[in-house]
Design a protein around this motif. Structure first.
Motif, PDB file in Angstrom:
ATOM      1  N   TYR A  43      -4.895 -14.888   1.095  1.00 23.93           N
ATOM      2  CA  TYR A  43      -5.466 -13.684   1.716  1.00 23.93           C
ATOM      3  C   TYR A  43      -6.975 -13.676   1.547  1.00 23.93           C
ATOM      4  CZ  TYR A  43      -0.793 -11.750   2.232  1.00 23.93           C
ATOM      5  OH  TYR A  43       0.504 -11.540   2.595  1.00 23.93           O
ATOM      6  N   ASN A  44      -7.688 -13.713   2.674  1.00 23.71           N
ATOM      7  CA  ASN A  44      -9.157 -13.630   2.649  1.00 23.71           C
ATOM      8  C   ASN A  44      -9.614 -12.182   2.599  1.00 23.71           C
ATOM      9  OD1 ASN A  44      -9.502 -16.420   2.837  1.00 23.71           O
ATOM     10  ND2 ASN A  44      -9.236 -16.353   5.065  1.00 23.71           N
ATOM     11  N   ASP A  45      -8.748 -11.278   3.050  1.00 21.43           N
ATOM     12  CA  ASP A  45      -9.099  -9.869   3.155  1.00 21.43           C
ATOM     13  C   ASP A  45      -8.129  -9.033   2.329  1.00 21.43           C
ATOM     14  OD1 ASP A  45     -10.173  -7.463   3.979  1.00 21.43           O
ATOM     15  OD2 ASP A  45      -9.177  -7.480   5.931  1.00 21.43           O
ATOM     16  N   THR A  46      -8.673  -8.186   1.457  1.00 21.18           N
ATOM     17  CA  THR A  46      -7.846  -7.317   0.609  1.00 21.18           C
ATOM     18  C   THR A  46      -6.952  -6.425   1.459  1.00 21.18           C
ATOM     19  OG1 THR A  46      -9.606  -7.302  -1.039  1.00 21.18           O
ATOM     20  CG2 THR A  46      -7.942  -5.606  -1.237  1.00 21.18           C
ATOM     21  N   ALA A  47      -7.475  -5.905   2.579  1.00 24.03           N
ATOM     22  CA  ALA A  47      -6.699  -5.014   3.446  1.00 24.03           C
ATOM     23  C   ALA A  47      -5.451  -5.715   3.968  1.00 24.03           C
ATOM     24  CB  ALA A  47      -7.550  -4.507   4.599  1.00 24.03           C
ATOM     25  N   ASP A  48      -5.584  -6.985   4.346  1.00 24.87           N
ATOM     26  CA  ASP A  48      -4.414  -7.736   4.824  1.00 24.87           C
ATOM     27  C   ASP A  48      -3.349  -7.828   3.736  1.00 24.87           C
ATOM     28  OD1 ASP A  48      -5.562  -8.159   7.304  1.00 24.87           O
ATOM     29  OD2 ASP A  48      -6.313 -10.156   6.805  1.00 24.87           O
TER      30      ASP A  48
ATOM     31  N   SER B 185       0.462  -5.968   3.585  1.00 22.39           N
ATOM     32  CA  SER B 185       1.564  -6.923   3.741  1.00 22.39           C
ATOM     33  C   SER B 185       2.833  -6.368   3.098  1.00 22.39           C
ATOM     34  CB  SER B 185       1.193  -8.281   3.125  1.00 22.39           C
ATOM     35  OG  SER B 185       1.126  -8.192   1.708  1.00 22.39           O
TER      36      SER B 185
ATOM     37  N   HIS C 214       0.827  -1.214   0.000  1.00 15.08           N
ATOM     38  CA  HIS C 214       0.000   0.000   0.000  1.00 15.08           C
ATOM     39  C   HIS C 214       0.862   1.267   0.000  1.00 15.08           C
ATOM     40  CE1 HIS C 214      -4.140   0.913  -0.177  1.00 15.08           C
ATOM     41  NE2 HIS C 214      -4.377   1.210   1.072  1.00 15.08           N
TER      42      HIS C 214
END
Length: 190
Positions: free
Chosen positions: A141-146, A150, A20
């Protein structure tokens, strides 16, 4: 003419080298290439500038965190009377493969919270941008934010470095050739 170059990311050290923060990483590389350093501006952003053909060109990294990037960018743009179309933005995009990028003159946020904040606070979608590929998202990854928060891996370095070099080339082309010719020149690259 582009008067302000913005890299999006999060300001705390724990976000260094995260996907990010690719926008910050690119802007840092441009600053290093041009031998300029960032200084704090109103606790809202880290800024730097260089002179080009008698004009100041600013580099800005918001300190307001990704989801509120537009707060710092719009305040700075208002203070220096910079229009949205004179702002060029670098930010990550997980729908583009790592090592690739897309250049756009305008457009929606496409689900990117930082870009959405810019659009909201600038009251315009009309700022050119370089969307920096960080994808695809691995199935773990189940969550885009994770995923976006990363860290990059060591094996990603070559692709990251290539994108940084393309960003420096684009920065120089924007300042020498203008927006349309620079975008045209680099659009064929990956």
């Amino acid at each position: 003419m582009i008067k302000l170059f913005v890299g999006l990311g999060n300001p705390e050290n724990k976000y260094d080298n995260t996907r990010h923060n690719f926008g910050f990483m690119v802007l840092n590389e441009i600053a290093k290439n041009k031998a300029v350093e960032f200084k704090n501006w109103n606790d809202m952003a880290d800024i730097s500038f260089l002179e080009h053909k008698g004009s100041k060109i600013f580099l800005l990294k918001p300190r307001t965190f990704m989801n509120n990037s537009g707060v710092a960018v719009s305040a700075f743009a208002k203070y220096y009377k910079i229009k949205p179309e004179e702002i060029f933005v670098f930010y990550d995009d997980f729908s583009i493969p790592l090592g690739e990028f897309r250049l756009r003159l305008t457009g929606s946020a496409g689900g990117h919270n930082g870009a959405d904040s810019l659009i909201t606070h600038l009251n315009s979608q009309n700022f050119p941008r370089m969307k920096l590929g960080i994808g695809p998202i691995p199935k773990v990854y189940n969550d885009t934010a994770d995923f976006v928060l990363s860290k990059f891996h060591g094996e990603d370095k070559e692709k990251i470095d290539a994108v940084k070099q393309n960003a420096i080339e684009l920065f120089d082309a924007l300042n020498e050739l203008g927006l349309e010719k620079a975008i045209s020149k680099l659009s064929g690259k990956k």
